[in-house]
Design a protein around this motif. Structure first.
Motif, PDB file in Angstrom:
ATOM      1  N   UNK A   1     -10.622   1.487   0.870  1.00 25.07           N
ATOM      2  CA  UNK A   1      -9.172   1.648   0.890  1.00 25.07           C
ATOM      3  C   UNK A   1      -8.756   3.087   0.650  1.00 25.07           C
ATOM      4  N   UNK A   2      -9.726   3.964   0.393  1.00 25.50           N
ATOM      5  CA  UNK A   2      -9.418   5.382   0.159  1.00 25.50           C
ATOM      6  C   UNK A   2      -9.144   6.083   1.481  1.00 25.50           C
ATOM      7  N   UNK A   3      -8.228   7.009   1.469  1.00 25.86           N
ATOM      8  CA  UNK A   3      -7.844   7.716   2.696  1.00 25.86           C
ATOM      9  C   UNK A   3      -8.359   9.156   2.725  1.00 25.86           C
ATOM     10  N   UNK A   4      -8.911   9.635   1.609  1.00 30.41           N
ATOM     11  CA  UNK A   4      -9.438  10.999   1.546  1.00 30.41           C
ATOM     12  C   UNK A   4     -10.953  10.979   1.649  1.00 30.41           C
ATOM     13  N   UNK A   8       0.633   1.670   7.247  1.00 29.81           N
ATOM     14  CA  UNK A   8       1.584   2.744   7.529  1.00 29.81           C
ATOM     15  C   UNK A   8       0.913   3.837   8.370  1.00 29.81           C
ATOM     16  N   UNK A   9       1.555   4.253   9.432  1.00 30.10           N
ATOM     17  CA  UNK A   9       0.950   5.234  10.337  1.00 30.10           C
ATOM     18  C   UNK A   9       0.678   6.559   9.619  1.00 30.10           C
ATOM     19  N   UNK A  10       1.631   7.068   8.887  1.00 31.12           N
ATOM     20  CA  UNK A  10       1.466   8.368   8.222  1.00 31.12           C
ATOM     21  C   UNK A  10       0.545   8.279   7.002  1.00 31.12           C
ATOM     22  N   UNK A  11       0.848   7.340   6.091  1.00 31.37           N
ATOM     23  CA  UNK A  11       0.122   7.265   4.816  1.00 31.37           C
ATOM     24  C   UNK A  11      -1.295   6.727   4.962  1.00 31.37           C
ATOM     25  N   UNK A  12      -1.509   5.904   5.981  1.00 30.73           N
ATOM     26  CA  UNK A  12      -2.824   5.293   6.157  1.00 30.73           C
ATOM     27  C   UNK A  12      -3.598   5.894   7.325  1.00 30.73           C
ATOM     28  N   UNK A  13      -3.061   5.768   8.532  1.00 24.03           N
ATOM     29  CA  UNK A  13      -3.803   6.196   9.725  1.00 24.03           C
ATOM     30  C   UNK A  13      -3.949   7.718   9.776  1.00 24.03           C
ATOM     31  N   UNK A  14      -2.844   8.424   9.744  1.00 24.52           N
ATOM     32  CA  UNK A  14      -2.891   9.896   9.856  1.00 24.52           C
ATOM     33  C   UNK A  14      -3.681  10.511   8.697  1.00 24.52           C
ATOM     34  N   UNK A  15      -3.467   9.975   7.503  1.00 26.37           N
ATOM     35  CA  UNK A  15      -4.175  10.516   6.332  1.00 26.37           C
ATOM     36  C   UNK A  15      -5.680  10.316   6.461  1.00 26.37           C
ATOM     37  N   UNK A  25     -15.575   0.253   7.381  1.00 25.11           N
ATOM     38  CA  UNK A  25     -14.232   0.163   7.935  1.00 25.11           C
ATOM     39  C   UNK A  25     -13.175   0.780   7.015  1.00 25.11           C
ATOM     40  N   UNK A  26     -12.202   1.442   7.618  1.00 24.50           N
ATOM     41  CA  UNK A  26     -10.990   1.805   6.902  1.00 24.50           C
ATOM     42  C   UNK A  26     -10.259   0.494   6.616  1.00 24.50           C
ATOM     43  N   UNK A  27      -9.888   0.271   5.374  1.00 26.70           N
ATOM     44  CA  UNK A  27      -9.359  -1.024   4.950  1.00 26.70           C
ATOM     45  C   UNK A  27      -7.827  -1.048   4.966  1.00 26.70           C
ATOM     46  N   UNK A  28      -7.279  -2.063   5.632  1.00 24.48           N
ATOM     47  CA  UNK A  28      -5.848  -2.387   5.547  1.00 24.48           C
ATOM     48  C   UNK A  28      -4.921  -1.237   5.945  1.00 24.48           C
ATOM     49  N   UNK A  74      -6.494  -3.687  10.009  1.00 25.28           N
ATOM     50  CA  UNK A  74      -5.076  -3.318  10.021  1.00 25.28           C
ATOM     51  C   UNK A  74      -4.211  -4.559   9.896  1.00 25.28           C
ATOM     52  N   UNK A  75      -2.998  -4.348   9.376  1.00 27.44           N
ATOM     53  CA  UNK A  75      -2.056  -5.456   9.229  1.00 27.44           C
ATOM     54  C   UNK A  75      -0.722  -5.144   9.891  1.00 27.44           C
ATOM     55  N   UNK A  76      -0.713  -4.157  10.762  1.00 27.16           N
ATOM     56  CA  UNK A  76       0.506  -3.892  11.525  1.00 27.16           C
ATOM     57  C   UNK A  76       0.114  -3.423  12.923  1.00 27.16           C
ATOM     58  N   UNK A  77       0.834  -3.906  13.947  1.00 26.94           N
ATOM     59  CA  UNK A  77       0.505  -3.492  15.318  1.00 26.94           C
ATOM     60  C   UNK A  77       0.583  -1.986  15.513  1.00 26.94           C
ATOM     61  N   UNK A  78       1.590  -1.355  14.934  1.00 26.68           N
ATOM     62  CA  UNK A  78       1.775   0.092  15.134  1.00 26.68           C
ATOM     63  C   UNK A  78       0.606   0.879  14.556  1.00 26.68           C
ATOM     64  N   UNK A  79       0.181   0.498  13.367  1.00 27.65           N
ATOM     65  CA  UNK A  79      -0.952   1.194  12.743  1.00 27.65           C
ATOM     66  C   UNK A  79      -2.227   0.987  13.553  1.00 27.65           C
ATOM     67  N   UNK A  80      -2.450  -0.228  14.007  1.00 27.75           N
ATOM     68  CA  UNK A  80      -3.660  -0.528  14.780  1.00 27.75           C
ATOM     69  C   UNK A  80      -3.678   0.244  16.092  1.00 27.75           C
TER      70      UNK A  80
END
Length: 289
Positions: A83-86, A116-123, A110-113, A150-156
């Motif tokens: 679940x870490x993004x760094x 949010x596009x900015x806080x999760x995917x971009x980071x 796997x990147x977990x859960x 992922x739990x959102x279509x946009x993030x996925x």
């Protein structure tokens, strides 16, 4: 004497790996006694399960799953998440997971859960993001394949378009599909990229309607389908959506129900599809805002 039927296998997209169409989530053995965890894992393997998935956020699941899986490790596909993004955080979690699972490598990390596009995917995909730890670990032979949940279509969709992932772990649920078109675009993109598609929430009914009902299934954050006929129809619907495998709920009773359904897997009939549509009427799907 005839051998009992085994759970069928399917190819995990471009990885070429063959996975059982039902996987076992580590939550099933979370908080279990070690001997019981060993028995549950051994029974799953005996029935043909070779796909196991866990995460450090699932309580003591890694510590219970690792030793139980050890006798079968070379024949199994073991997936874990962070679940870490760094980069530093992801490396730390990977090292801890390898230690807890008593293995020298993971078949899938796997990147977990991602939500949010900015806080999760971009980071996670940034220059100092978690993905850098994944790539270094792959070079070192610590992980074989890279994926995300992922739990959102946009993030996925953003994740798939910005990095060449091997797999996606995503909710493929009849009610979300019927009420919100939650999975169509995501699955289409994943198939276009020949990704391995792993499914969550196949046996989810709706959000919990009251706290009293939750006591029966404390490992589920949603109300699961526990009635065998509808559970079979819902799970088989998910398995018919072009996916490789589904992870059933983390409750042992429901996991074992899913194993029985998968052993005798068959396509849904028109009557069963109609029943599913009727069943969804009035439900509050699990991602309803």
């Amino acid at each position: 004497m005839n051998n009992p039927p085994k759970i069928p296998k399917r190819t995990l997209g471009k990885t070429g790996k063959k996975l059982s169409i039902i996987g076992m989530g580590g939550i099933v053995v979370m908080n279990a006694e070690f001997k019981h965890a060993e028995a549950v894992v051994a029974e799953a393997v005996e029935k043909g399960v070779n796909y196991f998935d866990v995460a450090p956020s699932y309580g003591d699941a890694e510590i219970k799953l690792g030793p139980a899986l050890k006798p079968f490790r070379d024949k199994c596909f073991l997936a874990c998440k962070t679940g870490r993004r760094d980069k530093a955080g992801a490396k730390e979690e990977l090292d801890n997971s390898l230690k807890n699972l008593e293995t020298d490598h993971l078949d899938l990390y796997q990147l977990h859960a991602l939500i949010d596009v900015e806080k999760d995917v971009k980071a996670a995909l940034a220059k100092d993001g978690a993905i850098r730890a994944f790539l270094e670990a792959k070079k070192q032979g610590l992980i074989n394949h890279i994926g995300f949940s992922a739990h959102s279509p946009r993030a996925a969709l953003t994740a798939m378009r910005e990095f060449d992932f091997d797999t996606i772990l995503y909710p493929v649920n009849f009610c979300c599909h019927i009420q919100a078109n939650f999975n169509q675009e995501v699955l289409a993109e994943a198939k276009k990229r020949n990704m391995g598609i792993l499914a969550l929430k196949s046996m989810a009914k709706q959000k919990w309607q009251n706290d009293e009902d939750r006591k029966a299934y404390p490992k589920c954050w949603y109300e699961p389908i526990s009635q065998p006929e509808m559970a079979s129809i819902a799970l088989r619907w998910t398995l018919s959506q072009g996916i490789t495998a589904a992870l059933p709920p983390g409750e042992e009773e429901l996991f074992k129900m899913a194993l029985g359904i998968a052993v005798e897997y068959k396509e849904l009939s028109k009557d069963e599809l109609s029943k599913l549509g009727q069943f969804s009427v009035g439900l509050q799907h699990i991602f309803f805002a």
